[in-house]
Structures are given as structure tokens and as C-alpha cells.
Design an enzyme around this catalytic site. Structure first.
Site, PDB file in Angstrom:
ATOM      1  N   HIS A 104       0.851  -1.204   0.000  1.00 35.75           N
ATOM      2  CA  HIS A 104       0.000   0.000   0.000  1.00 35.75           C
ATOM      3  C   HIS A 104       0.878   1.243   0.000  1.00 35.75           C
ATOM      4  O   HIS A 104       1.807   1.347   0.790  1.00 35.75           O
ATOM      5  CB  HIS A 104      -0.925   0.001   1.224  1.00 35.75           C
ATOM      6  CG  HIS A 104      -2.162  -0.813   1.014  1.00 35.75           C
ATOM      7  ND1 HIS A 104      -3.316  -0.609   1.724  1.00 35.75           N
ATOM      8  CD2 HIS A 104      -2.428  -1.836   0.160  1.00 35.75           C
ATOM      9  CE1 HIS A 104      -4.244  -1.463   1.339  1.00 35.75           C
ATOM     10  NE2 HIS A 104      -3.728  -2.217   0.386  1.00 35.75           N
ATOM     11  N   TYR A 144      -9.613   4.906   7.492  1.00 38.99           N
ATOM     12  CA  TYR A 144      -9.814   5.184   8.922  1.00 38.99           C
ATOM     13  C   TYR A 144     -10.900   6.249   8.982  1.00 38.99           C
ATOM     14  O   TYR A 144     -10.646   7.397   8.625  1.00 38.99           O
ATOM     15  CB  TYR A 144      -8.521   5.672   9.559  1.00 38.99           C
ATOM     16  CG  TYR A 144      -7.449   4.620   9.720  1.00 38.99           C
ATOM     17  CD1 TYR A 144      -6.576   4.328   8.676  1.00 38.99           C
ATOM     18  CD2 TYR A 144      -7.321   3.929  10.908  1.00 38.99           C
ATOM     19  CE1 TYR A 144      -5.594   3.363   8.818  1.00 38.99           C
ATOM     20  CE2 TYR A 144      -6.349   2.946  11.071  1.00 38.99           C
ATOM     21  CZ  TYR A 144      -5.483   2.677  10.021  1.00 38.99           C
ATOM     22  OH  TYR A 144      -4.522   1.713  10.162  1.00 38.99           O
ATOM     23  N   LYS A 188       0.269  -0.515  15.162  1.00 35.86           N
ATOM     24  CA  LYS A 188       1.645  -0.543  15.682  1.00 35.86           C
ATOM     25  C   LYS A 188       1.951  -1.738  16.573  1.00 35.86           C
ATOM     26  O   LYS A 188       3.104  -1.915  16.984  1.00 35.86           O
ATOM     27  CB  LYS A 188       1.930   0.751  16.455  1.00 35.86           C
ATOM     28  CG  LYS A 188       1.966   1.974  15.566  1.00 35.86           C
ATOM     29  CD  LYS A 188       3.069   1.907  14.550  1.00 35.86           C
ATOM     30  CE  LYS A 188       3.044   3.037  13.572  1.00 35.86           C
ATOM     31  NZ  LYS A 188       3.491   2.618  12.229  1.00 35.86           N
ATOM     32  N   TYR A 237       3.142   6.301  10.209  1.00 40.02           N
ATOM     33  CA  TYR A 237       2.345   5.145   9.770  1.00 40.02           C
ATOM     34  C   TYR A 237       3.221   4.090   9.090  1.00 40.02           C
ATOM     35  O   TYR A 237       3.113   2.904   9.371  1.00 40.02           O
ATOM     36  CB  TYR A 237       1.227   5.571   8.820  1.00 40.02           C
ATOM     37  CG  TYR A 237       0.163   4.507   8.651  1.00 40.02           C
ATOM     38  CD1 TYR A 237      -0.908   4.399   9.529  1.00 40.02           C
ATOM     39  CD2 TYR A 237       0.256   3.572   7.628  1.00 40.02           C
ATOM     40  CE1 TYR A 237      -1.864   3.408   9.396  1.00 40.02           C
ATOM     41  CE2 TYR A 237      -0.689   2.574   7.482  1.00 40.02           C
ATOM     42  CZ  TYR A 237      -1.755   2.486   8.373  1.00 40.02           C
ATOM     43  OH  TYR A 237      -2.699   1.492   8.239  1.00 40.02           O
TER      44      TYR A 237
HETATM   45  C1  PHB Z   1      -6.449  -4.994  10.332  1.00 43.55           C
HETATM   46  O1  PHB Z   1      -6.294  -5.197   9.112  1.00 43.55           O
HETATM   47  O2  PHB Z   1      -6.944  -5.854  11.074  1.00 43.55           O
HETATM   48  C2  PHB Z   1      -6.015  -3.685  10.883  1.00 43.55           C
HETATM   49  C3  PHB Z   1      -5.387  -2.784  10.049  1.00 43.55           C
HETATM   50  C4  PHB Z   1      -4.992  -1.546  10.543  1.00 43.55           C
HETATM   51  C5  PHB Z   1      -5.220  -1.229  11.864  1.00 43.55           C
HETATM   52  C6  PHB Z   1      -5.822  -2.144  12.700  1.00 43.55           C
HETATM   53  C7  PHB Z   1      -6.224  -3.388  12.202  1.00 43.55           C
HETATM   54  O3  PHB Z   1      -4.851  -0.022  12.330  1.00 43.55           O
END
Ligand code: PHB
Ligand code: APR
Length: 389
Positions: A72, A200, A296, A384
Site C-alpha cells: 500500500h 480510517y 503498531k 504510519y
Molecule cells: C487490520 O487489518 O486488522 C487492521 C489494520 C490496521 C489497523 C488495525 C487493524 O490499524
């Protein structure tokens, strides 16, 4: 039995450490209290920082990750119908890899087995003895018989509920904790992801996350009350809650289906200092927990393993003690930055019970600043993708 490094816990931290040390000729024994299938049955997150990706490659465990993982180049922060595209390559020369933690753990087990790595499952009553001496040893029971494992060092990779952290005297330990007044209800569904990047989403009715495992396996989360129960949530109720929290264009494209896994996770920030006591080291969840909003958890466990493996490799190579003596400070320095980022993402994107109008306005202003300011987006991108080791 005797080994050089006794590793408590057969989760991703313990296995990655064992693999990296084995490749350098350092002997380890992993003691795991559950079965392999139980460990692999736990659904966890799935965004890998470049640091962990490189360690998997260095450990010779990257073939499936590089084949099935999805690279990504960005992520989306949404606020109502507003969307902020965070394009990593605009700010940092790095990407993340979307590849389930369960798959990482599965690949590590396969690699350990291929190298005849020593893993003892179903151990009970693990006790770490004399870690504050030059001759630590671990006692445990397996199949009803008492065992003793002598070693030079002990690596506590046994998670939040493990025995390792408790082995450090309470008067020596300093613990920091923040428990958030909400949880995450997550589902796994054999449906195509709603978008090719993670979303998000912050909305007036709470947070949501759209994630994925592959082109036909999606992972979604919605913020829920801590007192909520999975059985209170039908799939239909989940999909409806998700649709009302993500931007309309995505809600319209969302392909729903039956959930194949559904669970609620509490959100907590936790750090225990120090991460070394005598010849006992703590790695991963044994020493720190982050809320999943910053992805994280696994990645910070991996940076611990990086610092510890490097320190032990140098020590066994030329007796250099510096990495071992400096492990706790070095690991904690990066842990606290990951804690800050995870706390910031959680505070920004969730609705807090009893939140004041002023606090709400602060969230809105922070998102507005993030939307218009490239430097703010760069800071998010740098954190990130993963701060340098
Ligand atoms: C997940 O894919 O389960 C996932 C991805 C990003 C996050 C938390 C969980 O911040
Ligand atoms: N004796 C032996 N094994 C134990 C003991 C014990 N007393 N206590 C716990 N364990 C085992 C658990 O069964 C588990 O398999 O230690 C392992 C710890 O694994 P994790 O909890 O996955 O911790 P870690 O390897 O540090 O991985 C951190 O896991 O929880 C996620 O978000 C977290 O992604 C992060 C990652």
C-alpha cells in the site's frame, strides 16, 4: 536441557527472535503454553511496516508475504464524507505491506520447523529463575513432568498476560496505562474490500475502519461500547453501523456478506519499564500494548526483536555487551513514539462518551489542519509507515 536463549512465548515476537538467532548459529528453545493451532487461530491485525518486512526477508521467511501481501502506497482518513488521502510517497520513500499477522506467524512456524527449531508446546507453570544472576534457568511442566532449562539469557515474548513481566520485581517496574472508554467490534468477511486502501473513518456516531486481507477477504471494525457483547450484533446491524460511518461513495459500493469471524477488542495503551532486568529481556506485548488505531502492535514487537537480536548476535560474536546493556533504553525510545502515534490516532478519530463540544471542535480543527497541511500529512505518513529503527 541447556540453551543459549530461552524464549517464553511462541507468538510472532518469540518466533521471529528464534529464527533470526538460529540463522546466526545461536541456540534457542521456545516455550509456548498453547498449541500451534491455538496460536494460529487468533485473528489479529495486518499492516506491516517496512522494518518488519525487511526482517522477514532477512529471516528468510518472506516468500509467501512477498507473493500474497499487498503493498500500500497510502491510506485514507475520512471525516463524515470528507476524505484525506495520505499518499506515503509524497512524504516518505516507503510503503506498508498488508499481510495478516496470522500469516506472519504461520510462515514463522513453517520456517522454525524447516530448521528443526526447538519449540515446546503446551507448557505449564513456566517460572523464570535467577534472572538477576549469571546463570538463569527456566522451570516448567509438560505432559505432567517437571523440566528445567538452563540458559544464558531469557527473552520474555509471552504477551500481556505472560509470566515474564511479572518476574521483574514490582518495585523495579514502572507501568503506564490508559484504558479507552470504547472497544472495536471487528468482522472478517469473504467479500471484496470496499476500497484499495485502508479507510480510517471518523463520524458523528463513532469510528470505523475498512481493512483487508486479500482481494476476497475483508476486515472491518466499528467503535462499540466496552460493555457491548458480540451476540448483540447481527451481521445486518454491523453492516448498517459501518455504512453510516464511512463516506457515502464507499457505503454505496460496500459489498456485504456473512461474517466468518466476529469479536470485540478493548483499547488500551500500556508500557512497562524497564524492558530488561538482569538477564531477562521483554519483547512485544509482554512490555507494551497499543490501541490498534495506528497498526503498531506487531510492528513495535518487531522493532524490539530487531534491537534484541542485534544485541545478542554481537554479544555471541565478539562479547560486545553494549547492545545488551542498552536494549531497554533503545527499545523504549521507539515504543513511546509508537504509543504516542497510536494514542493520537485514537484520540482524533473516536467519539468519547461525554465528550465536550470543545473537545469535538478540537478534533474537527485537527482534521481540518491535517487536510490542508502537507507537513501534518507528512508526520502521519512517517509514523504510519514506521519510524526508522
Ligand atoms: C487490520 O487489518 O486488522 C487492521 C489494520 C490496521 C489497523 C488495525 C487493524 O490499524
Ligand atoms: N508460558 C508460555 N507461553 C506463554 C505464557 C506462559 N506463561 N503466557 C503467554 N504465552 C504465549 C501465548 O500463548 C502467546 O502465544 O506467549 C505468546 C505471546 O504472543 P502474543 O500475545 O502474540 O505477543 P507477541 O508475540 O509479543 O506479539 C505481539 O500480538 O497481540 C498482538 O497486537 C499485538 O500485534 C501484536 C503482537
Amino acid at each position: 536441557m541447556r540453551t543459549q536463549v530461552a524464549i517464553i512465548g511462541g507468538g510472532p515476537s518469540g518466533l521471529l527472535l528464534s529464527q533470526l538467532l538460529h540463522l546466526q548459529g545461536i541456540d534457542t528453545v521456545v516455550l509456548e503454553r498453547k498449541t500451534k493451532d491455538y496460536v494460529l487461530g487468533r485473528i489479529r491485525a495486518g499492516v506491516l511496516e517496512i522494518g518488519l518486512v525487511n526482517q522477514m526477508r532477512a529471516a528468510g521467511v518472506a516468500e509467501r508475504m512477498d507473493k500474497e501481501g499487498i503493498i500500500h502506497h497510502g491510506t485514507v482518513i475520512s471525516y463524515g464524507d470528507d476524505q484525506i488521502g495520505i499518499n506515503f510517497s509524497d512524504h516518505v520513500d516507503a510503503t506498508v505491506m498488508v499481510y495478516g499477522q496470522t500469516e506472519v506467524t504461520r510462515d514463522l512456524y513453517a520456517a522454525r520447523e524447516a530448521m528443526n527449531g526447538k519449540i515446546v508446546f503446551d507448557v505449564e507453570g513456566v517460572q523464570i529463575n535467577d534472572a538477576d544472576t549469571d546463570a538463569p534457568y527456566v522451570t516448567y511442566t509438560v505432559d505432567g513432568s517437571e523440566q528445567r532449562l538452563d540458559c544464558d539469557y531469557v527473552a520474555g515474548c509471552d504477551g500481556f498476560h505472560g509470566v515474564s513481566r511479572q518476574t521483574i520485581p514490582a518495585e523495579t517496574r514502572r507501568e503506564y496505562e490508559k484504558v479507552y472508554p470504547f472497544g472495536w467490534l471487528g468482522i472478517l468477511s469473504e467479500t471484496p474490500p470496499v476500497h484499495d486502501e485502508l479507510i480510517y473513518a471518523s463520524s458523528d456516531i463513532g469510528f470505523a475502519l475498512c481493512s483487508m486481507r486479500n482481494a476476497n477477504l475483508s476486515r472491518y471494525y466499528v467503535q462499540c461500547d466496552l460493555s457491548d457483547k458480540v451476540e448483540n450484533w447481527s451481521d445486518a446491524a454491523f453492516w448498517d453501523a459501518l455504512k453510516r460511518r464511512i463516506p457515502e461513495e464507499h457505503a454505496d459500493n460496500l459489498i456485504t456478506g456473512p461474517s466468518i469471524e466476529k469479536s470485540i477488542a478493548p483499547l488500551r495503551s500500556f508500557v512497562s519499564e524497564p524492558m530488561k532486568w538482569g538477564r531477562l529481556f521483554l519483547c512485544g506485548d509482554a512490555a507494551h500494548i497499543v490501541p490498534p488505531t495506528g497498526a503498531k502492535g506487531l510492528n513495535t514487537a518487531a522493532s524490539d526483536v530487531h534491537y534484541l537480536s542485534q544485541a545478542l548476535i554481537k554479544f555471541y560474536d565478539n562479547g560486545d555487551q553494549a547492545g545488551i546493556d542498552g536494549y531497554s533504553a533503545k527499545a523504549l525510545a521507539r515504543v513511546w513514539k509508537a504509543e504516542r502515534f497510536s494514542w493520537w490516532m485514537t484520540s482524533l478519530l473516536h467519539r468519547f462518551p461525554g465528550q465536550s463540544d470543545f473537545d469535538f471542535k478540537m478534533q474537527q480543527a485537527e482534521v481540518a489542519f491535517l487536510k490542508d497541511n502537507a507537513n501534518a500529512q507528512a508526520v502521519l505518513a512517517q509514523n504510519y509507515v514506521g519510524l526508522p529503527y
